[in-house]
Design a protein around this motif. Structure first.
Motif, short mmCIF file in Angstrom:
data_model
loop_
_atom_site.label_atom_id
_atom_site.label_comp_id
_atom_site.label_asym_id
_atom_site.label_seq_id
_atom_site.Cartn_x
_atom_site.Cartn_y
_atom_site.Cartn_z
N PHE A 1 0.82 -1.21 0.00
CA PHE A 1 0.00 0.00 0.00
C PHE A 1 0.86 1.27 0.00
CE2 PHE A 1 -3.80 -2.53 1.56
CZ PHE A 1 -4.52 -2.34 0.40
N ILE A 2 2.01 1.23 0.66
CA ILE A 2 2.90 2.40 0.62
C ILE A 2 3.38 2.62 -0.82
CG2 ILE A 2 5.20 3.23 1.31
CD1 ILE A 2 4.57 1.96 4.10
N GLU A 3 3.72 1.54 -1.50
CA GLU A 3 4.12 1.66 -2.92
C GLU A 3 3.00 2.29 -3.77
OE1 GLU A 3 7.34 -1.82 -3.99
OE2 GLU A 3 5.24 -2.28 -4.28
N GLU A 4 1.76 2.02 -3.35
CA GLU A 4 0.62 2.54 -4.11
C GLU A 4 0.19 3.93 -3.67
OE1 GLU A 4 -2.45 -0.46 -3.96
OE2 GLU A 4 -1.23 -1.89 -5.08
N GLY A 5 0.96 4.56 -2.78
CA GLY A 5 0.71 5.96 -2.42
C GLY A 5 -0.12 6.17 -1.16
N TYR A 6 -0.42 5.10 -0.46
CA TYR A 6 -1.15 5.25 0.81
C TYR A 6 -0.17 5.66 1.92
CZ TYR A 6 -5.31 2.96 -1.12
OH TYR A 6 -6.41 2.65 -1.87
N THR A 7 -0.71 6.28 2.95
CA THR A 7 0.06 6.57 4.16
C THR A 7 -0.31 5.54 5.22
OG1 THR A 7 0.08 8.93 3.68
CG2 THR A 7 0.50 8.28 5.97
N ILE A 8 0.69 4.87 5.73
CA ILE A 8 0.44 3.89 6.80
C ILE A 8 0.83 4.51 8.13
CG2 ILE A 8 1.12 1.65 7.79
CD1 ILE A 8 -0.20 1.07 5.22
N ILE A 9 -0.12 4.48 9.08
CA ILE A 9 0.17 4.87 10.46
C ILE A 9 0.19 3.57 11.28
CG2 ILE A 9 -0.52 6.30 12.42
CD1 ILE A 9 -0.15 7.95 9.87
N HIS A 10 1.31 3.27 11.85
CA HIS A 10 1.45 2.02 12.61
C HIS A 10 1.50 2.35 14.10
CE1 HIS A 10 3.89 -1.92 13.39
NE2 HIS A 10 2.67 -1.98 13.86
N ILE A 11 0.53 1.82 14.84
CA ILE A 11 0.47 2.10 16.28
C ILE A 11 0.69 0.79 17.04
CG2 ILE A 11 -0.92 3.00 18.20
CD1 ILE A 11 -2.18 3.78 14.79
N ALA A 12 1.71 0.76 17.88
CA ALA A 12 1.92 -0.39 18.77
C ALA A 12 1.55 0.05 20.19
CB ALA A 12 3.36 -0.87 18.71
N PHE A 13 0.73 -0.74 20.84
CA PHE A 13 0.22 -0.35 22.16
C PHE A 13 1.14 -0.76 23.30
CE2 PHE A 13 -3.84 1.56 21.29
CZ PHE A 13 -3.98 1.26 19.94
N SER A 14 2.14 -1.59 23.01
CA SER A 14 3.09 -1.97 24.05
C SER A 14 4.45 -2.25 23.43
CB SER A 14 2.61 -3.21 24.80
OG SER A 14 3.56 -3.58 25.77
N ILE A 15 5.48 -1.76 24.08
CA ILE A 15 6.84 -2.13 23.64
C ILE A 15 7.38 -3.27 24.52
CG2 ILE A 15 7.36 0.07 22.53
CD1 ILE A 15 9.07 0.74 25.04
N CYS A 16 6.49 -3.87 25.31
CA CYS A 16 6.75 -5.17 25.95
C CYS A 16 8.03 -5.20 26.79
CB CYS A 16 6.81 -6.27 24.88
SG CYS A 16 5.42 -6.27 23.75
N LYS A 17 8.23 -4.14 27.56
CA LYS A 17 9.44 -4.10 28.40
C LYS A 17 9.54 -5.30 29.33
CE LYS A 17 9.76 0.94 28.67
NZ LYS A 17 9.21 2.07 29.42
N ASP A 18 8.38 -5.74 29.82
CA ASP A 18 8.38 -6.81 30.84
C ASP A 18 8.54 -8.20 30.25
OD1 ASP A 18 7.92 -4.79 32.64
OD2 ASP A 18 5.73 -4.99 32.48
N SER A 19 8.45 -8.33 28.92
CA SER A 19 8.52 -9.66 28.31
C SER A 19 9.93 -10.04 27.89
CB SER A 19 7.63 -9.73 27.07
OG SER A 19 6.34 -9.32 27.38
N LEU A 20 10.82 -9.05 27.92
CA LEU A 20 12.17 -9.32 27.41
C LEU A 20 13.03 -9.99 28.48
CD1 LEU A 20 12.82 -5.90 25.68
CD2 LEU A 20 12.73 -8.10 24.51
#
Ligand SMILES: [Zn+2]
Length: 209
Positions: A27-46
């Motif tokens: 979709f980026i190649e086709e000119g769309y804008t992608i907004i990627h939202i991650a709700f956790s960076i999982c500090k406690d799982s590492l």
């Protein structure tokens, strides 16, 4: 003019790349804008060998590989497996995102994803995004069943971008679903079903054309 903004909601960093990494690249190649939202960076799982913000660093590198602008990668810090306790805050955030971006499509975990955090994002996203199309991405290790009814064709470049984006998640390489042959095989299975070389498959949760 219709919106050309697509939101990808990842409960945890790497969910979006796993579920729809090649589709994002297409979709980026086709000119769309992608907004990627991650709700956790999982500090406690590492494990102890990794610094706490390792997944934030890896997510930024993965975004660059997919072609997502760094400003369009939003990293939140809800604690893993505590999304249920934070569901109203998460819904508030989703409503804010809906108003800010007015997306044409949203990609979220599927309705049959058994991970508790993924389940919260599914339920609250369906509530927040009433007026656009919503697709549920496939995660076979979390799906006892999966109703895949939308197939998005991807080409070799799109698939290679997905594989490279997953490769930068060095802290997650021990997980068996991160194996490149698994990712490629699933894309092939979905491609065969759609009559092309490769595809990613989605649950059609809500379609507004
Ligand atoms: Zn996850």
């Amino acid at each position: 003019m219709p919106s050309k903004t697509i939101l990808v909601l990842s409960p945890h960093t790497d969910d979006g790349e796993l579920g729809c990494g090649a589709t994002m690249h297409r979709f980026i190649e086709e000119g769309y804008t992608i907004i990627h939202i991650a709700f956790s960076i999982c500090k406690d799982s590492l494990s102890a060998e990794w610094v706490p913000d390792t997944l934030a660093i890896e997510a930024k590198k993965a975004a660059a590989v997919i072609g997502i602008q760094q400003d369009n990668l939003l990293l939140l810090d809800f604690p893993v497996r505590q999304f249920i306790e934070n569901r109203q805050l998460i819904l508030d955030e989703l409503i804010r995102l809906q108003k800010q971006y007015k997306p044409v499509m949203v990609f979220i975990p599927s309705s049959t994803d058994i991970h508790q955090d993924h389940g919260v994002i599914y339920v609250e996203a369906v509530r927040a995004f009433k007026h656009c199309s919503i697709y549920g991405y496939e995660m076979p290790w979390n799906n006892y069943s999966f109703s895949g009814t939308t197939f998005i064709r991807i080409n070799e470049n799109n698939l290679q971008a997905k594989l490279k984006a997953l490769e930068v998640y060095q802290s997650q390489q021990h997980r068996n679903y991160m194996q490149p042959d698994f990712i490629q095989s699933l894309a092939k299975v979905r491609g065969v079903q759609a009559g092309v070389l490769y595809a990613e498959c989605f649950e059609s949760i809500r379609i507004i054309q």
